[in-house]
Design a protein around this motif. Structure first.
Motif, PDB file in Angstrom:
ATOM      1  N   SER A   1      -2.420  -0.534  -8.041  1.00 12.21           N
ATOM      2  CA  SER A   1      -1.018  -0.140  -7.919  1.00 12.21           C
ATOM      3  C   SER A   1      -0.932   1.105  -7.052  1.00 12.21           C
ATOM      4  O   SER A   1      -1.891   1.880  -6.952  1.00 12.21           O
ATOM      5  CB  SER A   1      -0.375   0.098  -9.288  1.00 12.21           C
ATOM      6  N   ILE A   2       0.222   1.275  -6.422  1.00 13.91           N
ATOM      7  CA  ILE A   2       0.419   2.382  -5.470  1.00 13.91           C
ATOM      8  C   ILE A   2       1.791   2.999  -5.696  1.00 13.91           C
ATOM      9  O   ILE A   2       2.733   2.318  -6.103  1.00 13.91           O
ATOM     10  CB  ILE A   2       0.312   1.886  -4.005  1.00 13.91           C
TER      11      ILE A   2
ATOM     12  N   CYS B   1       8.540   1.160  -4.882  1.00 18.18           N
ATOM     13  CA  CYS B   1       8.271   1.634  -3.520  1.00 18.18           C
ATOM     14  C   CYS B   1       9.566   1.769  -2.727  1.00 18.18           C
ATOM     15  O   CYS B   1       9.730   2.677  -1.921  1.00 18.18           O
ATOM     16  CB  CYS B   1       7.322   0.683  -2.805  1.00 18.18           C
ATOM     17  N   ALA B   2      10.488   0.831  -2.973  1.00 16.45           N
ATOM     18  CA  ALA B   2      11.766   0.850  -2.257  1.00 16.45           C
ATOM     19  C   ALA B   2      12.562   2.112  -2.593  1.00 16.45           C
ATOM     20  O   ALA B   2      13.283   2.657  -1.756  1.00 16.45           O
ATOM     21  CB  ALA B   2      12.580  -0.388  -2.604  1.00 16.45           C
ATOM     22  N   GLU B   3      12.400   2.587  -3.825  1.00 17.77           N
ATOM     23  CA  GLU B   3      13.145   3.775  -4.258  1.00 17.77           C
ATOM     24  C   GLU B   3      12.357   5.067  -4.030  1.00 17.77           C
ATOM     25  O   GLU B   3      12.927   6.097  -3.683  1.00 17.77           O
ATOM     26  CB  GLU B   3      13.480   3.656  -5.757  1.00 17.77           C
ATOM     27  N   GLY B   4      11.050   5.002  -4.240  1.00 18.89           N
ATOM     28  CA  GLY B   4      10.235   6.223  -4.178  1.00 18.89           C
ATOM     29  C   GLY B   4       9.470   6.406  -2.889  1.00 18.89           C
ATOM     30  O   GLY B   4       8.993   7.493  -2.597  1.00 18.89           O
ATOM     31  N   GLY B   5       9.324   5.318  -2.109  1.00 20.54           N
ATOM     32  CA  GLY B   5       8.576   5.384  -0.863  1.00 20.54           C
ATOM     33  C   GLY B   5       7.081   5.244  -1.089  1.00 20.54           C
ATOM     34  O   GLY B   5       6.579   5.394  -2.204  1.00 20.54           O
ATOM     35  N   VAL B   6       6.361   4.935  -0.010  1.00 22.12           N
ATOM     36  CA  VAL B   6       4.900   4.816  -0.085  1.00 22.12           C
ATOM     37  C   VAL B   6       4.327   5.052   1.313  1.00 22.12           C
ATOM     38  O   VAL B   6       4.890   4.611   2.313  1.00 22.12           O
ATOM     39  CB  VAL B   6       4.479   3.431  -0.638  1.00 22.12           C
ATOM     40  N   LEU B   7       3.225   5.782   1.362  1.00 25.15           N
ATOM     41  CA  LEU B   7       2.513   5.981   2.633  1.00 25.15           C
ATOM     42  C   LEU B   7       1.961   4.628   3.086  1.00 25.15           C
ATOM     43  O   LEU B   7       1.296   3.939   2.319  1.00 25.15           O
ATOM     44  CB  LEU B   7       1.379   6.988   2.432  1.00 25.15           C
ATOM     45  N   GLY B   8       2.252   4.242   4.316  1.00 25.51           N
ATOM     46  CA  GLY B   8       1.950   2.887   4.785  1.00 25.51           C
ATOM     47  C   GLY B   8       0.498   2.463   4.659  1.00 25.51           C
ATOM     48  O   GLY B   8       0.206   1.296   4.405  1.00 25.51           O
ATOM     49  N   VAL B   9      -0.427   3.402   4.826  1.00 23.88           N
ATOM     50  CA  VAL B   9      -1.852   3.063   4.807  1.00 23.88           C
ATOM     51  C   VAL B   9      -2.403   2.965   3.381  1.00 23.88           C
ATOM     52  O   VAL B   9      -3.461   2.376   3.165  1.00 23.88           O
ATOM     53  CB  VAL B   9      -2.651   4.110   5.627  1.00 23.88           C
ATOM     54  N   LEU B  10      -1.684   3.510   2.397  1.00 25.83           N
ATOM     55  CA  LEU B  10      -2.196   3.572   1.021  1.00 25.83           C
ATOM     56  C   LEU B  10      -2.546   2.192   0.438  1.00 25.83           C
ATOM     57  O   LEU B  10      -3.630   2.029  -0.148  1.00 25.83           O
ATOM     58  CB  LEU B  10      -1.192   4.304   0.125  1.00 25.83           C
ATOM     59  N   PRO B  11      -1.668   1.170   0.580  1.00 26.66           N
ATOM     60  CA  PRO B  11      -2.066  -0.146   0.070  1.00 26.66           C
ATOM     61  C   PRO B  11      -3.302  -0.704   0.759  1.00 26.66           C
ATOM     62  O   PRO B  11      -4.034  -1.505   0.175  1.00 26.66           O
ATOM     63  CB  PRO B  11      -0.838  -1.031   0.315  1.00 26.66           C
ATOM     64  N   GLY B  12      -3.554  -0.274   1.992  1.00 26.28           N
ATOM     65  CA  GLY B  12      -4.779  -0.703   2.679  1.00 26.28           C
ATOM     66  C   GLY B  12      -6.019  -0.182   1.976  1.00 26.28           C
ATOM     67  O   GLY B  12      -7.002  -0.905   1.800  1.00 26.28           O
TER      68      GLY B  12
ATOM     69  N   VAL C   1      -9.539 -17.482  -5.411  1.00 25.85           N
ATOM     70  CA  VAL C   1      -8.815 -16.268  -5.795  1.00 25.85           C
ATOM     71  C   VAL C   1      -7.320 -16.506  -5.661  1.00 25.85           C
ATOM     72  O   VAL C   1      -6.859 -17.034  -4.637  1.00 25.85           O
ATOM     73  CB  VAL C   1      -9.230 -15.065  -4.901  1.00 25.85           C
ATOM     74  N   LEU C   2      -6.577 -16.116  -6.684  1.00 29.47           N
ATOM     75  CA  LEU C   2      -5.116 -16.168  -6.615  1.00 29.47           C
ATOM     76  C   LEU C   2      -4.573 -14.765  -6.414  1.00 29.47           C
ATOM     77  O   LEU C   2      -4.825 -13.864  -7.214  1.00 29.47           O
ATOM     78  CB  LEU C   2      -4.537 -16.751  -7.904  1.00 29.47           C
ATOM     79  N   SER C   3      -3.831 -14.571  -5.330  1.00 31.83           N
ATOM     80  CA  SER C   3      -3.166 -13.294  -5.078  1.00 31.83           C
ATOM     81  C   SER C   3      -1.730 -13.379  -5.581  1.00 31.83           C
ATOM     82  O   SER C   3      -0.946 -14.205  -5.110  1.00 31.83           O
ATOM     83  CB  SER C   3      -3.169 -12.972  -3.581  1.00 31.83           C
ATOM     84  N   ILE C   4      -1.413 -12.531  -6.562  1.00 30.61           N
ATOM     85  CA  ILE C   4      -0.030 -12.450  -7.039  1.00 30.61           C
ATOM     86  C   ILE C   4       0.693 -11.486  -6.104  1.00 30.61           C
ATOM     87  O   ILE C   4       0.513 -10.280  -6.168  1.00 30.61           O
ATOM     88  CB  ILE C   4       0.045 -11.936  -8.498  1.00 30.61           C
ATOM     89  N   GLY C   5       1.468 -12.040  -5.204  1.00 32.73           N
ATOM     90  CA  GLY C   5       2.159 -11.243  -4.193  1.00 32.73           C
ATOM     91  C   GLY C   5       1.564 -11.471  -2.807  1.00 32.73           C
ATOM     92  O   GLY C   5       0.411 -11.905  -2.671  1.00 32.73           O
ATOM     93  N   ALA C   6       2.363 -11.192  -1.777  1.00 31.87           N
ATOM     94  CA  ALA C   6       1.901 -11.266  -0.382  1.00 31.87           C
ATOM     95  C   ALA C   6       2.463 -10.072   0.374  1.00 31.87           C
ATOM     96  O   ALA C   6       2.952 -10.189   1.495  1.00 31.87           O
ATOM     97  CB  ALA C   6       2.351 -12.573   0.259  1.00 31.87           C
ATOM     98  N   GLY C   7       2.395  -8.902  -0.299  1.00 31.89           N
ATOM     99  CA  GLY C   7       2.968  -7.685   0.271  1.00 31.89           C
ATOM    100  C   GLY C   7       1.920  -6.673   0.677  1.00 31.89           C
ATOM    101  O   GLY C   7       0.902  -7.028   1.270  1.00 31.89           O
ATOM    102  N   GLY C   8       2.149  -5.396   0.325  1.00 28.97           N
ATOM    103  CA  GLY C   8       1.307  -4.300   0.797  1.00 28.97           C
ATOM    104  C   GLY C   8      -0.132  -4.387   0.340  1.00 28.97           C
ATOM    105  O   GLY C   8      -1.055  -4.311   1.152  1.00 28.97           O
ATOM    106  N   LEU C   9      -0.356  -4.530  -0.966  1.00 27.25           N
ATOM    107  CA  LEU C   9      -1.724  -4.633  -1.485  1.00 27.25           C
ATOM    108  C   LEU C   9      -2.358  -5.960  -1.089  1.00 27.25           C
ATOM    109  O   LEU C   9      -3.526  -6.025  -0.705  1.00 27.25           O
ATOM    110  CB  LEU C   9      -1.735  -4.494  -3.015  1.00 27.25           C
ATOM    111  N   SER C  10      -1.578  -7.025  -1.183  1.00 27.10           N
ATOM    112  CA  SER C  10      -2.114  -8.360  -0.924  1.00 27.10           C
ATOM    113  C   SER C  10      -2.479  -8.565   0.541  1.00 27.10           C
ATOM    114  O   SER C  10      -3.302  -9.436   0.847  1.00 27.10           O
ATOM    115  CB  SER C  10      -1.097  -9.420  -1.343  1.00 27.10           C
TER     116      SER C  10
END
Length: 239
Positions: free
Chosen positions: A152-153, A188-199, A33-42
């Motif tokens: 996406s979140i 996300c940087a501009e609009g914000g995101v609930l921390g648990v949502l990408p989980g 599996v290739l994960s594009i990104g290593a951030g919130g969703l990844s």
């Protein structure tokens, strides 16, 4: 693709599932599996894939860990601030399961390198947070006939699907033919995101990856799953 004694102990709760068993766990182990990104969703995706015994995880990310990431990007800790995200991710994945092969792609995905990077992997998971990368990932997956597990979140809402025209479903462009004009949709940087949502969304994406690896269940191909965390409601759109 045999399992050693340590792996048989590690995956014992999988092995007693009739839908998985030894044959299914070998399928999981033989999947890349290739994960594009290593951030919130990844973060939850990579961690749960590692725990589940996916044989090879590619991590593509050119960014470094920032303090503002730590509210949701659980791959990284306070000690990782300033480090490349891909390196931090590899360390965390190996801490969970040393049997997993981790390949770091410490680069930005471009139209020049996308096909070459994606080609060796069975499944691609989209953990990106910007439209150019999302469309580029989609187009490369369509060309290479790779399932693209999308998530996406934004703020309190998320969505997930599996784009795989070669398996009879639509692709991301079928849903959104053109990217929105720059600046139209806040990040996300501009609009914000609930921390648990990408989980939550990331775990849904991981479930879809494991089902694809096993060839079991009904996938999100042809369906878009919408989640609203404030209402705690899931909705589904047929694509």
């Amino acid at each position: 693709m045999e399992l050693n004694n340590d792996e048989i102990r590690r995956y014992s709760r999988h092995l007693i599932l009739p839908e998985v068993g030894l044959a299914g766990q070998k399928k999981i182990k033989s999947t890349s599996v290739l994960s594009i990104g290593a951030g919130g969703l990844s973060s939850p995706i990579a961690m749960y894939l590692a725990a589940a015994g996916i044989g090879k995880i590619g991590v593509l990310d050119f960014d470094t860990v920032d303090y503002s990431n730590l509210q949701r990007q659980i791959l990284h800790t306070d000690a990782d601030v300033g480090r490349p995200k891909a390196e931090s991710a590899k360390e965390t994945i190996h801490g969970i399961n040393p049997n997993v092969e981790v390949v770091i792609h410490n680069t930005r995905i471009t139209s020049e390198n996308a096909l070459e990077i994606i080609a060796p992997y069975d499944i691609v998971v989209d953990g990106t947070d910007n439209f150019p990368t999302r469309y580029l990932t989609n187009d490369a997956c369509v060309l290479l006939k790779k399932p693209n597990v999308y998530g996406s979140i934004f703020r309190f809402e998320g969505q997930a699907s599996v784009f795989a025209p070669h398996l009879g479903g639509p692709c991301y462009r079928c849903l959104y033919p053109e990217p929105p004009p720059p600046g139209m949709v806040p990040s996300c940087a501009e609009g914000g995101v609930l921390g648990v949502l990408p989980g939550i969304i990331g775990c849904i994406q991981t479930t879809e990856i494991l089902k694809l690896a096993l060839g079991k269940g009904t996938s999100l191909i042809g369906r878009l799953l919408l989640f609203n965390s404030l209402e705690m409601k899931f909705r589904e759109l047929k694509l």
